[in-house]
Design a protein around this motif. Structure first.
Motif, PDB file in Angstrom:
ATOM      1  N   GLU A  63       2.494   0.164   6.490  1.00 40.58           N
ATOM      2  CA  GLU A  63       1.192   0.400   5.872  1.00 40.58           C
ATOM      3  C   GLU A  63       1.337   0.444   4.370  1.00 40.58           C
ATOM      4  OE1 GLU A  63      -0.639   4.280   6.971  1.00 40.58           O
ATOM      5  OE2 GLU A  63       1.333   4.750   7.745  1.00 40.58           O
ATOM      6  N   ILE A  65      -0.402   1.729   0.747  1.00 39.41           N
ATOM      7  CA  ILE A  65      -1.396   2.540   0.036  1.00 39.41           C
ATOM      8  C   ILE A  65      -1.664   1.805  -1.275  1.00 39.41           C
ATOM      9  CG2 ILE A  65      -1.913   4.754  -1.032  1.00 39.41           C
ATOM     10  CD1 ILE A  65      -0.041   6.092   0.938  1.00 39.41           C
ATOM     11  N   TRP A  66      -2.876   1.244  -1.369  1.00 42.05           N
ATOM     12  CA  TRP A  66      -3.237   0.425  -2.520  1.00 42.05           C
ATOM     13  C   TRP A  66      -3.906   1.260  -3.602  1.00 42.05           C
ATOM     14  CZ3 TRP A  66      -2.002  -4.774  -2.161  1.00 42.05           C
ATOM     15  CH2 TRP A  66      -1.767  -5.298  -0.875  1.00 42.05           C
ATOM     16  N   ASP A  68      -6.200   0.367  -7.268  1.00 44.17           N
ATOM     17  CA  ASP A  68      -6.730  -0.679  -8.128  1.00 44.17           C
ATOM     18  C   ASP A  68      -6.750  -0.182  -9.572  1.00 44.17           C
ATOM     19  OD1 ASP A  68      -7.985  -2.919  -9.107  1.00 44.17           O
ATOM     20  OD2 ASP A  68      -9.991  -2.288  -8.479  1.00 44.17           O
ATOM     21  N   SER A  83     -14.008  16.077 -15.706  1.00 42.55           N
ATOM     22  CA  SER A  83     -13.562  15.740 -14.345  1.00 42.55           C
ATOM     23  C   SER A  83     -12.119  15.230 -14.297  1.00 42.55           C
ATOM     24  CB  SER A  83     -14.485  14.668 -13.755  1.00 42.55           C
ATOM     25  OG  SER A  83     -14.284  13.430 -14.410  1.00 42.55           O
ATOM     26  N   ALA A  86      -9.323  16.241 -11.708  1.00 40.36           N
ATOM     27  CA  ALA A  86      -9.475  15.939 -10.276  1.00 40.36           C
ATOM     28  C   ALA A  86      -8.438  14.906  -9.857  1.00 40.36           C
ATOM     29  CB  ALA A  86     -10.883  15.399 -10.008  1.00 40.36           C
ATOM     30  N   THR A  87      -7.983  15.038  -8.653  1.00 38.55           N
ATOM     31  CA  THR A  87      -7.006  14.081  -8.137  1.00 38.55           C
ATOM     32  C   THR A  87      -7.178  13.977  -6.625  1.00 38.55           C
ATOM     33  OG1 THR A  87      -4.667  13.482  -8.199  1.00 38.55           O
ATOM     34  CG2 THR A  87      -5.172  15.795  -7.876  1.00 38.55           C
ATOM     35  N   SER A  88      -6.593  12.954  -6.028  1.00 41.10           N
ATOM     36  CA  SER A  88      -6.736  12.781  -4.583  1.00 41.10           C
ATOM     37  C   SER A  88      -6.168  13.995  -3.847  1.00 41.10           C
ATOM     38  CB  SER A  88      -5.990  11.525  -4.141  1.00 41.10           C
ATOM     39  OG  SER A  88      -5.972  11.454  -2.732  1.00 41.10           O
ATOM     40  N   ARG A  89      -6.902  14.485  -2.872  1.00 45.93           N
ATOM     41  CA  ARG A  89      -6.391  15.620  -2.089  1.00 45.93           C
ATOM     42  C   ARG A  89      -5.416  15.166  -1.009  1.00 45.93           C
ATOM     43  NH1 ARG A  89     -12.024  17.048  -2.108  1.00 45.93           N
ATOM     44  NH2 ARG A  89     -12.004  15.808  -0.228  1.00 45.93           N
ATOM     45  N   TRP A  90      -5.528  13.901  -0.569  1.00 41.56           N
ATOM     46  CA  TRP A  90      -4.703  13.473   0.568  1.00 41.56           C
ATOM     47  C   TRP A  90      -3.493  12.653   0.168  1.00 41.56           C
ATOM     48  CZ3 TRP A  90      -4.248   8.317   0.600  1.00 41.56           C
ATOM     49  CH2 TRP A  90      -5.284   7.563   0.032  1.00 41.56           C
ATOM     50  N   ASP A  97       4.485  13.171   3.873  1.00 40.09           N
ATOM     51  CA  ASP A  97       4.629  12.960   5.313  1.00 40.09           C
ATOM     52  C   ASP A  97       5.516  11.748   5.598  1.00 40.09           C
ATOM     53  OD1 ASP A  97       3.569  13.365   8.186  1.00 40.09           O
ATOM     54  OD2 ASP A  97       3.139  11.253   7.775  1.00 40.09           O
ATOM     55  N   HIS A  98       5.357  10.671   4.818  1.00 37.07           N
ATOM     56  CA  HIS A  98       6.200   9.485   5.026  1.00 37.07           C
ATOM     57  C   HIS A  98       7.681   9.824   4.855  1.00 37.07           C
ATOM     58  CE1 HIS A  98       3.345   6.316   5.763  1.00 37.07           C
ATOM     59  NE2 HIS A  98       2.630   6.613   4.688  1.00 37.07           N
ATOM     60  N   ALA A 101       9.035  12.181   7.609  1.00 34.81           N
ATOM     61  CA  ALA A 101       9.191  11.522   8.901  1.00 34.81           C
ATOM     62  C   ALA A 101      10.330  10.507   8.885  1.00 34.81           C
ATOM     63  CB  ALA A 101       7.879  10.825   9.284  1.00 34.81           C
TER      64      ALA A 101
END
Lengths: 417, 417
Positions: A63, A65-66, A68, A83, A86-90, A97-98, A101
């Motif tokens: 997979e 993760i792109w 732009d 603002s 702010a940053t991505s929560r996930w 996790d990658h 694992a």
């Protein structure tokens, strides 16, 4: 001029087999530079080719993760001023996790070196800090080689324009792919065999340095007179490492360096960069730092000085060194005469230093140490890690033994032995 | 022919203001169809325009989760045969987190309608099931309108080729954007005002149907003679809804339908689709279903029958209806005479049904109900929800009251009152 499709196939093959050494049944995550959130859409042709090669090698799931770059520009131009923290929560948890694992992790650089050149350095710093915090657990695990990981590059229009400003866009892109192909030895009859031989040579160089047990390195060159202490248990590392899950991999393609860890409190003197530094979409030129007791006490640059100051102020460790790397001035990348504005290439054209975090893999037993023990042993800790080039045909490096005697390591930028 | 940049700006404006009704300070997540994992790279021009519009409207953070269709093709061609149940570990949780946090969620369709047409239906089904399971908590919350969300479309080369197979690629793309612009009323002097008026008209239609309290609808047309019972507390819904976090939004742009919930155990008779159905990259043609006691007891198709059977076998609820929608045959999308191979458009050209899960918002009090109570009230539950078109100029629909009397609702595909 090479056939680009052929270059993509060969680079993909080298990346999956030698860089990652992807194992059958292993998953692969394809990401971009951490500051960009994901792999540039411009890298799609290489990503597709890598995905095919990975599945053929038995990957169970690939997979990407792109991210732009254009959305970053839109953000800096139009987002509300309050603002920028702010940053991505996930994103951070997904990356972590990658690694946890045991997936293979591939980072592709295909970015515009001065994307954000015209934007407010304060806002850029705010975004970089927020991102660095969000991805720190991931970066820390990767720096410990918890899984097999590799960084490669993909030519993109904006990057090619920067490296070949005089050429027409199509020509610039083809020339950048040409340069990548040649510097990654893809033009050799058997690139994989060429890399195995090259990695073995780097390995031998690293072993010789490890046998010397220097207590310090002394650098001198134009604008540079610097002493860097080495921790007792420092380890010189080169192209290949073995991951925590037991996979032999090469973290950078190309790679020409051998590197180790400075003692975070034992850096004194002045150092001047020999190449411009592209940092988070800004260019820092003629960077010059003065160190005392390990800390930067003076910093200047002819361009990007505000960005440099913000970088050094990221946290306590951002104003100390975390990596020292030796690269001969005659390395293929240096001989190409090109300035790539990309650390992956430029760091392999010249000896360099990095401010920010040290790699636990460059200290014997470091990977099992707590952060506190690592720091007590001389290891630097920081949210950031940024390389800057100090090598040239005029750089001399000496090694100092514990008894105070010294011997030449490099003269005029080349290995002495 | 319209200016595409102008179309993008107007569509972005309509999407942010009317579709999502994005609130200042709200975050926005831009995603793709759930089966694709992310928004197609082909949609980049629209995504960039939407991001700018969202930030100008005060969004605190906009992020896109991208998915490259080409990587799906590579997977089906080259991945190990035993790997097709693998799915992203982080995508489902990331999507769920966006809804739970009350972010606005925008889904963009820009996909090739028969991307996977030549691949093994069994593997396709395996991938779709694994994906559906991974994103189910997200889809369930979205179906309850937990936050403001919208689906829009972006023309892409592969999709345009399917809709305008005779046209040159550039022309096809421009014609598809033209069609989207016209059907989304972007060619009107004030598209926002046009949409407010249109949504008010749909709202009035929905209110009239709610006032009738039909206990069943009777469908008849070529190849169709079907009775569908309606639960006591069914609610007709149209273009606009209010989200759990109190935001009035329009979930589809364009939208021409009014829809409600069938009773999952009260569907009897035969129904024939009037348009081809694009499902997960395959085309299902001349679909025909016979129902008894709510369940599909016979299914056939002239093409894609295996995919259809796999769809209906997804789980217990996949062979029952979850939605019934009425759209006049004279709707602008129907009048365009185009087949879009895209539910967003085709469902707004014709009355339709959906197999799979029902929307809790189409039952009074449904959003607060447990899954068990919802099912007891006649609501269908499934991992899937797939619309198929049954409307035409020859479809008649009658409403039956609890006392057994009937009255015409549609004649020859048009509203009677």
């Amino acid at each position: 001029m090479l056939d680009i499709d052929d270059t993509l196939r060969k680079y993909a093959d080298l990346t999956i087999r030698v860089g990652l050494n992807l194992q059958p049944g292993q998953r692969l995550a394809i990401i971009g530079p951490l500051a960009n959130g994901g792999v540039s859409l411009d890298a799609a042709p290489l990503v597709r080719c890598l995905t095919e090669t990975a599945y053929r090698a038995g990957a169970s799931y690939v997979e990407a993760i792109w991210g732009d770059e254009a959305l970053q520009l839109v953000r800096f131009s139009h987002a509300p001023r309050d603002s920028f923290e702010a940053t991505s929560r996930w994103l951070g948890p997904a990356l972590l996790d990658h690694v946890r694992a045991g997936d293979a992790v591939l980072m592709i650089y295909a970015n515009d070196p001065d994307l954000l050149g015209s934007y407010d350095p304060e806002q850029i710093t705010m975004v970089q800090l927020a991102t660095a915090r969000a991805v720190r657990p991931f970066r820390d695990l990767l720096a410990k080689n918890a899984t097999n990981w590799t960084i490669v590059a993909a030519a993109s229009a904006a990057w090619a324009r920067k490296v070949f400003p005089e050429a027409a866009p199509e020509v610039a892109l083809a020339r950048l792919w040409d340069a990548i192909a040649s510097l990654c030895r893809l033009d050799q009859p058997d690139p994989t065999a060429a890399w195995r031989a090259h990695l073995a040579a780097l390995d031998a160089r690293k072993e010789r340095l490890n046998a010397r047990r220097y207590s310090a390195l002394l650098y001198s060159g134009p604008g540079t007179r610097l002493t860097i202490g080495l921790p007792d248990r420092h380890v010189w590392v080169s192209g290949q490492s073995t991951s925590g899950n037991g996979i032999l991999f090469a973290a950078n393609l190309p790679t020409e360096e051998v590197f180790t860890m400075p003692h975070k409190n034992q850096v004194d003197g002045i150092v001047s960069a020999t190449k411009a530094l592209s940092y988070g979409g800004s260019l820092i030129e003629h960077l010059r730092l003065r160190f005392s007791g390990g800390r930067v006490v003076e910093a200047s640059a002819s361009a990007g000085e505000q960005v440099l100051r913000a970088l050094l102020a990221t946290d306590e460790g951002a104003g100390r060194l975390g990596e020292i790397a030796l690269v001969p001035h005659g390395s293929p990348i240096s001989k190409s005469g090109l300035l790539f504005y990309s650390t992956l290439f430029d760091e392999n054209a010249a000896s360099h230093l990095a401010v920010g975090s040290a790699y636990k893999s460059t200290l014997s037993g470091g990977e099992e140490m707590s952060d506190e023990d690592f720091e007590r042993a001389g290891g630097n800790r920081s949210l950031t890690h940024v390389d800057f080039m100090i090598g040239s045909g005029e750089l001399d490096v000496d090694g100092r033994h514990a008894d105070g005697t010294t011997e030449p390591v490099m003269r005029s930028g080349e290995w002495v032995t």
